[in-house]
Design an enzyme around this catalytic site. Structure first.
Site, short mmCIF file in Angstrom:
data_model
loop_
_atom_site.label_atom_id
_atom_site.label_comp_id
_atom_site.label_asym_id
_atom_site.label_seq_id
_atom_site.Cartn_x
_atom_site.Cartn_y
_atom_site.Cartn_z
N GLY A 159 -11.47 -1.37 -29.74
CA GLY A 159 -12.34 -1.96 -29.28
C GLY A 159 -12.64 -2.32 -27.97
O GLY A 159 -11.84 -1.72 -27.20
N PRO A 160 -13.88 -2.72 -27.42
CA PRO A 160 -13.85 -2.88 -26.26
C PRO A 160 -13.02 -3.87 -25.48
O PRO A 160 -12.38 -4.72 -26.06
CB PRO A 160 -15.41 -3.47 -25.75
CG PRO A 160 -16.03 -3.21 -27.32
CD PRO A 160 -15.03 -3.19 -28.52
N PRO A 161 -13.04 -3.65 -23.99
CA PRO A 161 -12.12 -4.71 -23.47
C PRO A 161 -12.39 -6.24 -23.69
O PRO A 161 -13.70 -6.42 -23.60
CB PRO A 161 -12.36 -4.39 -21.97
CG PRO A 161 -12.72 -2.77 -21.87
CD PRO A 161 -13.76 -2.91 -23.03
N GLY A 162 -11.49 -6.95 -23.72
CA GLY A 162 -11.67 -8.51 -23.70
C GLY A 162 -11.78 -8.88 -25.07
O GLY A 162 -12.48 -10.29 -25.21
N THR A 163 -11.92 -8.09 -26.14
CA THR A 163 -12.09 -8.66 -27.58
C THR A 163 -10.91 -9.28 -28.19
O THR A 163 -10.92 -9.49 -29.30
CB THR A 163 -12.87 -7.58 -28.31
OG1 THR A 163 -11.96 -6.18 -28.36
CG2 THR A 163 -14.03 -7.21 -27.71
N GLY A 164 -9.78 -9.14 -27.51
CA GLY A 164 -8.39 -9.92 -27.94
C GLY A 164 -7.38 -8.99 -28.90
O GLY A 164 -6.80 -9.46 -29.47
N LYS A 165 -7.43 -7.64 -28.49
CA LYS A 165 -6.61 -6.78 -29.26
C LYS A 165 -5.20 -7.03 -29.00
O LYS A 165 -4.46 -7.12 -29.79
CB LYS A 165 -6.92 -5.25 -28.86
CG LYS A 165 -8.17 -4.84 -29.21
CD LYS A 165 -8.58 -3.33 -28.97
CE LYS A 165 -8.27 -3.19 -27.36
NZ LYS A 165 -9.42 -4.06 -26.52
N THR A 166 -4.86 -7.29 -27.73
CA THR A 166 -3.50 -7.77 -27.38
C THR A 166 -3.14 -8.82 -28.07
O THR A 166 -1.69 -9.16 -28.58
CB THR A 166 -3.14 -7.74 -25.88
OG1 THR A 166 -3.59 -6.37 -25.35
CG2 THR A 166 -1.87 -7.81 -25.67
N SER A 198 -28.20 9.29 -30.15
CA SER A 198 -28.94 8.37 -30.93
C SER A 198 -30.37 7.71 -30.53
O SER A 198 -30.84 7.11 -31.14
CB SER A 198 -28.03 6.90 -30.99
OG SER A 198 -27.61 6.50 -29.68
N LYS A 226 -26.07 -2.72 -31.18
CA LYS A 226 -27.51 -2.33 -31.09
C LYS A 226 -28.21 -3.36 -31.58
O LYS A 226 -29.37 -3.84 -31.01
CB LYS A 226 -27.65 -1.13 -31.59
CG LYS A 226 -27.01 0.30 -30.86
CD LYS A 226 -27.24 1.61 -31.56
CE LYS A 226 -26.46 2.62 -30.61
NZ LYS A 226 -26.78 4.01 -31.21
#
EC number: 3.4.21.53
Length: 772
Positions: free
Chosen positions: A354-361, A677, A720
């Site tokens: 996912g994009p940076p800052g979405t809480g993966k870590t 797209s 989108k």
């Protein structure tokens, strides 16, 4: 320079060069050389000595001989057994070998005499050169005391520059090739440079050689001294009856007995300990072996921590630590449930994308807390050396284990949760392919016996819970991606960001800046405005920074103005954060010709993309601007071909495109854009510009176009659709095959939007073009 030409016998020398005023004796055995000496003795006893280029050549011709030689006077001739003649000669002058007659029983050469020229050097320059040479000879003599006594007194008495240069080459133990270079230098300047270069090289070689010998002698003496002292100490302790303290080997044996490991591992470590016991204590190899033993004895071979298998407890922690991300939490809980039931670690490796800052870590950290596992993080971003993963061979200086083994050592147990952060950013170079090295780590069939180059023992990684994170799967090699199960961590909606900020981020930043909720409060409207007008991202990292900015300024106010409580409202944000940073491109006020709103996915979430097309008289060319990538340019060409094929249905003349130019532009020209797209969007804009039909202003669309006008599915729909809501669109056209993706979106995302599914361009044009 050449003075005159004479003919005389020639002797080809092997591995030797004679210089003027050089006295030397040597043996000759070749019949031609013996015949040349005999002829010289009949005449004026002079012979030309020329060095062979290849000393292995038995019968050299003129091409195999150096062009410059030396005329020598034969002083003595002695015949010895086995047809060998020993001669003593004295070099007289430099000569040039112009030709060679080898038909006779001896070598006879046509010789041109060479005379030294000193015209270009004045007296002062020659004297300066002489003094410099003698200074360097003294420096050389300090490094070679024997030469200083035997040779240098004679050299120091020479005052003529030419003679001194030749004598240095004669007296010093130089290779015949270096002497040949000196012989070939007729001009004094060239001879001076050649001799000086060789002399300086010899000085440096001698100095380095003495330093190396000194260091070796010092090390040998130290090791010998240590050995003697150690033996003496041992005898003294035995005489005094004192107990001998444990040696390093004994200490390692004691640790080995307490180690939880299989028999194969213990046997290997035991053999290494025995090797250490047989080595001198101060040797370099013993130090390397000590570091190795300390590493392997620190590893948690069969030491494990007890997991918390309560799935409800895990769910509580995930919900407490993270708002939203329902699908991510659901998939992780399913994954944990399977691990509990199977009691094995061979389930697929999770990869959070996912994009940076979405809480993966932070999700990985929460999972570790939920399962009561040790948490270790390995940052893979920018790693390009395979040894970072597998370790170095322990024979190398500065060798160390790889990051996987080091993480196990740090965790202290063999079943930690290991986070492989930024797995999409590993790279490769001449040192090895890092991503290929990770294949063994992440393959459940192979990591049961993972081999680190440093440890050289099989390590069981099957009990490790691996979680990887990545911003995109595009840069992850296929074989590596195949070993992981991808879980998408999508962008947050504004409502989700609001709840995350209110429930988590505000409290966290207040604590970090030494404040309490009683001292500083941020209104809900203020949070919404920060999210909408001060940040533009998929995650919440910048949102947390902006809240931190407010807290720091509030902390300063407390100290300077002695305020008791500060409340930040929507209207007071400008004081803390400055002017609004983000403005969204809103819906157009009225329907227009040739302007269509598309939808795009970016690394910081979704965005609307206004595509503009102009038509003007010309020669049928198409111009595309706005930093479009190759894929997007191909989509534009496909859209144009489709539009040209259907234009007769809209009353467009057959030769219209031959007499008109089309210019397609996407605003924000400095930002690169690519992807398929926008295909249906560009086709709609082109047809609108060609026919003069207006396009509905409050409508947005996304979808790939084919040459026959079919609308193909695309990705990133959540972002989108969110972008369409931000721009206050009313209707959105989506490819029919994206129905399942729309069905998974929450009502919060699609609220206020009419989603229309289209199968082909006919459906698109029917919805987009305004009726006349």
């Amino acid at each position: 320079m050449e003075d005159k030409t004479i003919t005389m016998p020639v002797i080809a020398l092997r591995g030797m060069t004679v210089l003027p005023k050089m006295m030397i004796h040597f043996d000759i055995s070749r019949s031609k050389s013996i015949a040349a000496v005999e002829k010289a003795m009949i005449g004026d006893q002079r012979v030309c000595l020329v060095t062979q280029k290849n000393s292995e050549e038995a019968d050299p011709g003129v091409d195999e001989l150096h062009s410059v030689g030396c005329v020598a006077l034969i002083k003595q001739l002695v015949k010895i057994p086995n047809n060998v003649v020993r001669v003593m000669v004295e070099g007289q002058e430099r000569v040039e070998l112009l030709g060679l007659d080898s038909e006779e029983p001896m070598l006879v050469g046509e010789i041109g005499t060479l005379t030294e020229s000193e015209d270009s050097l004045d007296y002062v320059t020659r004297q300066a050169m002489v003094r410099i040479l003698k200074e360097k000879l003294e420096e050389y003599g300090k490094e070679n005391p024997r030469m200083l006594k035997e040779v240098f007194p004679n050299l120091m008495m020479v005052t003529d520059l030419g003679e001194l240069l030749d004598q240095i080459a004669i007296q010093l133990p130089w290779d015949y090739k270096n002497r040949q270079k000196v012989l070939e230098c007729v001009l004094l300047e060239e001879r001076y440079e050649t001799v000086m270069r060789n002399l300086l090289t010899e000085i440096e070689i001698t100095r380095v050689k003495r330093e190396i010998q000194g260091r070796v002698k010092e090390n040998v003496d130290k090791n010998q001294k240590d050995y003697i002292l150690r033996e003496q100490l041992k005898v003294i302790r035995e005489e005094l009856g004192e107990d001998n303290p444990l040696s390093d080997a004994d200490e390692y044996e004691k640790q080995l007995k307490a180690l939880k490991a299989d028999k194969e591992t213990k046997d290997k470590i035991h053999r290494e300990i025995e090797r250490l016991g047989a080595m001198p204590g101060g040797s370099q190899e013993a130090n390397v072996l000590r570091m190795y033993l300390e590493t392997v004895l620190d590893l948690p071979w069969k030491k494990v921590s007890k997991d918390n298998n309560n799935i409800s407890h895990a769910e509580e922690i995930l919900n407490a630590d993270h708002y939203g991300l329902e699908k991510v939490k659901e998939r992780i809980l399913e994954y944990l449930a399977v691990r509990v039931l199977t009691k094995k670690g061979t389930s697929p490796i999770i990869c959070l994308v996912g994009p940076p800052g979405t809480g993966k870590t932070s999700i990985a950290r929460s999972v570790a807390r939920a399962l009561n596992k040790q948490y270790v993080r390995i940052s893979l971003g920018g790693i390009h050396d395979e040894a970072e993963v597998r370790g170095h061979r322990k024979t190398y200086v500065g060798a160390m284990p790889g990051r996987i083994v080091e993480a196990m050592r740090q965790a202290g147990v063999s079943n930690p949760l290991m986070l492989l952060d930024e797995i999409d950013k590993v790279s490769s170079d001449y040192k090895g392919d890092t991503s290929s090295a990770l294949l063994e780590v992440l393959d459940s069939e192979q990591n049961v016996k993972f081999r680190d180059h440093y440890v050289e023992l099989p390590i069981d990684l099957s009990n490790v819970l691996f979680i990887a994170t990545a911003n995109t799967t595009q840069t992850i090699p296929g074989p590596l991606l195949d070993r992981m199960e991808v879980i998408e961590v999508n962008s947050y909606t504004e409502n989700e960001k609001f709840h995350i900020a209110k429930n988590y981020l505000v409290r966290k930043q207040l604590e970090r800046n030494g404040l309490t909720e009683e001292q500083v409060s941020i209104s809900d409207k203020a949070l919404e405005k920060i999210i909408h007008n001060y940040t533009r991202e998929a995650g919440v990292r910048n949102l947390e920074r902006r809240i931190g900015d407010i807290c720091r300024k509030a902390a300063r106010e407390f100290l300077e103005d002695k305020k008791k409580a500060i409340r930040i409202t929507e209207n007071g944000l400008e004081k803390y954060l400055g002017k609004e940073k983000i403005t969204f491109e809103d819906v157009n006020e009225e329907d227009q010709v040739g302007i269509v709103r598309g939808l795009a996915w970016t690394s910081v979430g979704g965005d609307t993309l206004q595509i503009e097309v102009n038509v003007m008289p010309g020669k049928g060319t198409m111009q595309m601007t706005g930093q479009m990538g190759d894929v997007m340019k191909e989509s534009a060409q496909t859209a144009l071909s489709y539009i040209r094929s259907i234009c007769p249905e809209y009353g467009v003349a057959d030769d219209y495109f031959e007499k008109h130019d089309i210019h397609l532009h996407i605003p924000e020209g400095a930002v690169p854009k690519d992807g398929p797209s926008a295909g249906i969007t560009m086709a709609t804009a082109m047809l609108s510009a060609v026919t003069g039909r207006k396009v509905e202003a409050k409508l947005a669309m996304t979808g790939e176009i084919t040459l026959r006008g079919r609308a193909l599915p695309i990705g990133g729909l959540k972002e989108k659709i969110l972008a369409a809501r931000m721009a206050h669109m009313k209707r959105v056209l989506v490819p029919d095959k994206n129905r399942p993706d729309i069905a998974e979106l929450s009502k919060e995302i699609t609220k206020g939007l009419t989603i229309i599914f289209v199968k082909d361009m006919a459906d698109v044009l029917k919805e987009a073009l305004v009726s006349e």
